[in-house]
Motif scaffolding. Structure first.
Motif, PDB file in Angstrom:
ATOM      1  N   GLU A   1     -11.903 -10.059  22.856  1.00  0.00           N
ATOM      2  CA  GLU A   1     -10.876  -9.890  21.823  1.00  0.00           C
ATOM      3  C   GLU A   1     -10.261  -8.507  21.876  1.00  0.00           C
ATOM      4  N   PHE A   2     -11.143  -7.521  22.074  1.00  0.00           N
ATOM      5  CA  PHE A   2     -10.707  -6.134  22.147  1.00  0.00           C
ATOM      6  C   PHE A   2      -9.751  -5.946  23.339  1.00  0.00           C
ATOM      7  N   LEU A   3     -10.169  -6.496  24.489  1.00  0.00           N
ATOM      8  CA  LEU A   3      -9.332  -6.377  25.684  1.00  0.00           C
ATOM      9  C   LEU A   3      -8.003  -7.104  25.489  1.00  0.00           C
ATOM     10  N   TYR A   4      -8.060  -8.249  24.784  1.00  0.00           N
ATOM     11  CA  TYR A   4      -6.838  -9.023  24.569  1.00  0.00           C
ATOM     12  C   TYR A   4      -5.851  -8.234  23.719  1.00  0.00           C
ATOM     13  N   LYS A   5      -6.395  -7.514  22.720  1.00  0.00           N
ATOM     14  CA  LYS A   5      -5.524  -6.692  21.884  1.00  0.00           C
ATOM     15  C   LYS A   5      -4.875  -5.593  22.719  1.00  0.00           C
ATOM     16  N   LEU A   6      -5.615  -5.107  23.683  1.00  0.00           N
ATOM     17  CA  LEU A   6      -5.119  -4.005  24.498  1.00  0.00           C
ATOM     18  C   LEU A   6      -4.301  -4.471  25.699  1.00  0.00           C
ATOM     19  N   ARG A   7      -3.999  -5.782  25.800  1.00  0.00           N
ATOM     20  CA  ARG A   7      -3.454  -6.312  27.057  1.00  0.00           C
ATOM     21  C   ARG A   7      -2.171  -5.619  27.497  1.00  0.00           C
ATOM     22  N   ALA A   8      -1.305  -5.272  26.527  1.00  0.00           N
ATOM     23  CA  ALA A   8      -0.054  -4.614  26.900  1.00  0.00           C
ATOM     24  C   ALA A   8      -0.338  -3.261  27.552  1.00  0.00           C
ATOM     25  N   PHE A   9      -1.251  -2.519  26.924  1.00  0.00           N
ATOM     26  CA  PHE A   9      -1.577  -1.207  27.459  1.00  0.00           C
ATOM     27  C   PHE A   9      -2.209  -1.312  28.852  1.00  0.00           C
TER      28      PHE A   9
END
Lengths: 174, 278
Positions: free
Chosen positions: B6-14
């Protein structure tokens, strides 16, 4: 974004790229000011476009220009950064009440004052990154700042001129 | 585990941003290293033919000027030829093999170039099919222009002399002093001549030509004239500015030259562990 808008955006984008590649490649006012008018292609995409697609479009546009400039990936470095920074900057300078659905951040829609606070830092950041990578280690900081400053001014002036001439009032381009 | 995703998904743009930037920077580094090859460059089929169309159109307007230049060069060559023919009747001695001309020349046309960056390149409408290979020298009747970096089927890309990464071995004609021509990225008409020791006294106006030590150019191709000579910060060398004789903003037709004995020379250098400059 409906089909008609999509179509006119693509035509407009191609036109900007052709102008950049064939007419502006070796133009430099006073030897310092380059013009990156093709950035409008990225900067004028609708406000609510997703960051992922914005990044991909920016990267591909940068690569296309690189191909004709033989710069390897210098434009791509700059445009990708612009693509990432654009949503953040749009959030910071968001007008009271937010943006309308599907608005493009153009001169006509947002007004001159807002538009300048939007486009000046973006083009300056791009130019700064572009010249830093281009002149890596070969020239001083002053030279890079000098070129970035005048290049972003020229780009902004031309951007305003283009929109005053070719943009109609409500989002229909040409 | 789910939280990590979930954390990585939130950061996907970055994360995508970082990935794309790394790819772009890697391509820049690869493009600028002497051995590296750019993935996308103007010698590719699409960009090459687009640039060629553009140059066909713009080239039309400078045809008469080009014709003048060519006829002037023809006249000069004819004069040399007539001089040689008359020498024939006096005496004839077979040349030693070491004097044998070992250069191959191909004509070509510039279809695209950049002028305003620190690393400028030239695109030429001759490719592998026409016998162009990497490392060939590019020159016009006015002077040296650059060196071929990459070749595709029908086009080739060269490093311009206006590229801070290119060194061209050269000498001052009057005194036979050797040095290296390198562009400093400032004025498109002026380059620096490096590694000329302080005891030499070159004067402004002296002609600078390519040296015979050069593996790319034949000896004696014009580079420019000395514009100014100053003491440099470095204690050992002079700071020499050279006015380039080739006008890079008006390049149109060029010659590509290959030293056919370059392989023999290279392998000799490799045995002796000498690294050659261009």
């Amino acid at each position: 974004m409906n089909i008609r808008n999509l179509f006119s955006t693509i035509i407009w984008g191609l036109l900007l790229l052709v102008i950049q590649i064939f007419f502006l490649k070796n133009l430099a006012l006073f030897g310092v000011a380059l013009c990156f008018i093709y950035l409008l292609l990225i900067l004028h995409l609708p406000v609510n476009i997703s960051t992922i697609s914005l990044l991909v479009i920016s990267f591909l546009v940068g690569l296309t220009v690189d191909m004709f400039y033989d710069t390897g990936g210098i434009h791509a470095v700059g445009t990708t950064f612009i693509g990432f920074f654009r949503p953040i900057w749009l959030r910071i300078i968001s007008p009271t009440g937010g943006y309308d659905e599907g608005t493009s951040p153009t001169l006509q829609e947002m007004g001159t004052g807002w538009y300048l606070t939007y486009i000046v830092p973006m083009t300056f950041l791009f130019s700064l990154l572009f010249f830093t990578v281009d002149q890596w280690g070969t020239m001083g900081v002053f030279n890079i700042l000098n070129k970035s400053f005048f290049s972003s001014i020229l780009t902004v002036l031309l951007a305003i001129l283009v929109q005053a001439l070719f943009y109609k009032r409500r989002r229909s381009i040409l | 585990m789910l939280r990590i995703f979930e954390f990585l998904y939130k950061l996907r743009a970055f994360l995508l941003f970082v990935l794309l930037e790394i790819i772009a920077i890697w391509m820049v580094v690869r493009n600028n290293s002497p051995q590296g090859a750019a993935f996308f460059n103007s010698s590719m089929a699409i960009s090459g033919s687009l640039l060629k169309t553009q140059s066909d159109i713009t080239g039309f307007f400078s045809l008469s000027e080009e014709n003048d230049k060519l006829s002037a060069q023809n006249a000069r060559l004819l004069k040399e030829l007539i001089g040689q023919n008359s020498m024939d009747s006096v005496s004839y001695a077979p040349l030693d093999s070491s004097f044998k001309a070992s250069f191959e020349i191909i004509g070509g046309k510039i279809v695209g170039q950049t002028l305003r960056l620190a690393q400028n390149h030239i695109t030429i409408n001759r490719g592998a099919d026409d016998g162009v290979t990497e490392g060939m020298g590019i020159f016009t009747q006015n002077g040296a222009v650059g060196r071929i970096k990459e070749v595709s089927k029908n086009f080739s890309v060269g490093i311009s002399l206006l590229n801070t990464g290119l060194l061209v071995s050269s000498k001052i004609k009057s005194s036979d002093v050797f040095g290296s021509i390198n562009w400093d990225g400032k004025d498109t008409q002026v380059a620096k001549m490096l590694y000329v020791p302080r005891h030499v006294t070159p004067s402004p106006g002296d002609t600078v030509i390519t040296s015979g030590y050069n593996a790319v150019f034949p000896e004696g191709i014009l580079i420019g004239t000395i514009k100014s000579v100053n003491p440099s910060e470095n204690q050992n060398y002079l700071d020499i500015s050279v006015q380039l004789s080739a006008d890079f903003s008006k390049l149109n037709y060029v010659y590509l030259v290959r030293n056919t004995s370059i392989e023999e020379r290279d392998s000799l250098y490799q045995q002796a562990e000498i690294s050659d400059e261009y």
